[in-house]
Design an enzyme around this catalytic site. Structure first.
Site: not given
Length: 377
Positions: A93-94, A96-97, A147, A195, A222, A272
Site C-alpha cells: 500500500d502506498s 495514503g490510507y 492517493d 476514488q 475509499g 486484503d
C-alpha cells in the site's frame, strides 16, 4: 514480469477466475492477501503462511516500513523479500490510507502530504514521487499509486476535488515509475486507484480515468471506511463495469467473508483486510458453518476441531475447548492458533470460490455460503 490471464467468467454474475504472474510467483484469483503491515503477518511464521495458510501473496505498508525498520535497513538486506524471508509476491500500500487515518497529524497539498510520525511525532513528507521511490526500495512486486482516501461521509465538493488530485498524483506516479528502475533486478508493477467516495458520477469518472491510464492492474479504494455495505456493493459493481476485463481488479481493505463473496460476484479479483487476524486476537473465529466467539462458555467442553473444512493443521488439530482455554488464560498460543485458522479459512474460501467459478456453479454456492457466513454460532 507481470501478466494476467482471465481463465473463466461466470455466466450468471461477474465472478472471474484468473491467474497473475509476477517475478516472485503465480497468484491464482480470486485471492485474499494477508496483511503484513510491518513486514510480518502478526504471530505467523513465513513457513506457516506458505505451507499451512497457503497464502500466495502478502501485503506490506509503505508508511510503516518507511518509519520502521527504515529504508537503509531494507536496502541493506536486499529488499523486504530478503529481510523477512518471504519468497512469494508482495504488494505494498502506498501509505495514503495510513496518512489519511492520522487525521489532525497531517496536511495535504497539491505537492504531497506532510505528516507526523505516530511513533515519535517527527515530521515527514510524502509526495507521489517519494511514495514510488520508497516502494521501489521496499521491493514490492505490486506498487500502489499514491492517493487520497476521502473520509466517509464527505461532501460532494471535497470528494470531487480529492478525486481529481488523486488523478493528478497518478500522472506523477506513472512518470516516476518510468524514470526509475527497481533496485533488485526484477519488474515492479504499478496499480492506480479509483476514488470518488460513494458518488456514482465521481466513481464513474474516476474509473474511466484509471482505465485510460493503461496500467497492468487497477484498484478500488475509499471503500470499507464506514459506508453501508449496500453502498459498497453498488459502487463496486459500477466500477467493475468500467475497469478493463483483461486486467486484475483489487478492492482495497475488504472485508468480512460475506463481503468478499459478494464482491467476487461483482467482478473483483484481489482482496486484503486485517479482520481475520485482528478478530482472531479477540476470539472471533470464522468457519464454514458460521462465526464463533470462542470465549463463550458454550465451547468450554466442546472437544471437536475448530473447523474440519479448513485445511490448516491448527483448524483440525486443536479443539474449540482448548483454544477457549488458551484465550481465557491469556496464553500467547491462543491468538496464534486463532490467526492461523482465520487466515487459512479466508484462503480456503477464495479457493472454493475459484473452484466453483471454474465448475460453473459459483452463484448458488455463493448464496448459500453467504447465509452461513452471517450465522453466529
Amino acid at each position: 514480469m507481470f501478466s494476467y490471464t482471465l481463465q473463466k467468467t461466470a455466466t450468471d454474475c461477474g465472478a472471474r477466475a484468473g491467474q497473475i504472474e509476477t517475478a516472485h510467483g503465480v497468484i491464482q484469483t480470486p485471492i485474499f492477501m494477508p496483511v503484513g503491515t510491518l513486514g510480518t503477518v502478526k504471530g505467523v511464521h513465513q513457513r506457516e503462511l506458505a505451507e499451512d495458510i497457503r497464502a500466495q501473496i502478502i501485503l506490506g505498508n509503505t508508511y510503516h516500513l518507511y518509519l520502521r525498520p527504515g529504508l537503509d535497513v531494507l536496502e541493506g538486506a536486499g529488499g523486504l523479500h530478503a529481510f523477512n524471508g518471504w519468497k512469494k509476491p508482495i504488494l505494498t500500500d502506498s501509505g495514503g490510507y495510513q496518512v489519511y487515518s492520522l487525521s489532525g497529524q497531517r496536511k495535504i497539498t497539491e505537492e504531497g502530504v506532510t505528516f507526523r510520525s505516530h511513533i515519535d511525532g517527527s515530521k515527514h513528507f510524502f509526495s507521489p514521487e517519494r511514495a514510488i521511490d520508497i516502494q521501489r526500495s521496499i521491493g514490492a512486486d505490486i506498487i500502489m499509486a499514491f492517493d487520497e482516501c476521502p473520509p466517509y461521509p464527505c461532501d460532494y465538493r471535497y470528494a470531487k476535488d480529492s478525486m481529481h488530485m488523486t488523478h493528478r498524483w497518478l500522472k506523477r506516479c506513472m512518470a516516476q515509475m518510468g524514470a526509475t528502475s527497481g533496485r533488485y533486478g526484477y519488474e515492479q508493477t504499478l496499480f492506480p486507484i479509483v476514488q470518488g467516495s460513494t458518488y456514482p458520477d465521481l466513481r464513474r469518472a474516476s474509473a474511466e480515468t484509471i482505465a485510460e491510464a493503461g496500467q497492468p492492474g487497477n484498484a478500488i479504494g475509499g471503500l470499507s471506511v464506514g459506508e453501508p455495505a449496500e453502498d459498497m456493493y453498488e459502487t463496486t459493481e459500477l466500477v467493475c463495469g468500467i475497469l478493463p476485463k483483461e486486467k486484475p481488479r483489487y478492492l482495497m481493505g475488504v472485508g468480512t467473508p460475506d463481503n468478499i463473496l459478494e464482491c467476487i460476484a461483482l467482478g473483483v479479483d484481489m482482496f486484503d483486510c486485517v479482520l481475520p487476524t485482528r478478530n482472531a486476537r479477540h476470539g472471533m473465529l470464522y468457519t464454514a458453518q458460521g462465526v464463533i466467539n470462542i470465549k463463550n462458555a458454550k465451547w468450554k467442553e466442546d472437544f471437536s476441531p475448530i473447523d474440519e473444512h479448513t485445511p490448516c493443521f491448527a483448524s483440525q488439530q486443536y479443539s474449540k475447548a482448548y483454544v477457549r482455554h488458551l484465550m481465557h488464560t491469556k496464553e500467547l498460543l491462543g491468538p496464534q492458533i486463532a490467526s492461523l485458522h482465520n487466515l487459512s479459512f479466508y484462503l480456503w474460501l477464495v479457493g472454493e470460490a475459484r473452484k466453483h467459478i471454474l465448475e460453473g456453479d459459483f452463484l448458488p454456492w455463493k448464496n448459500q455460503m453467504v447465509k452461513q457466513m452471517q450465522r453466529r454460532l
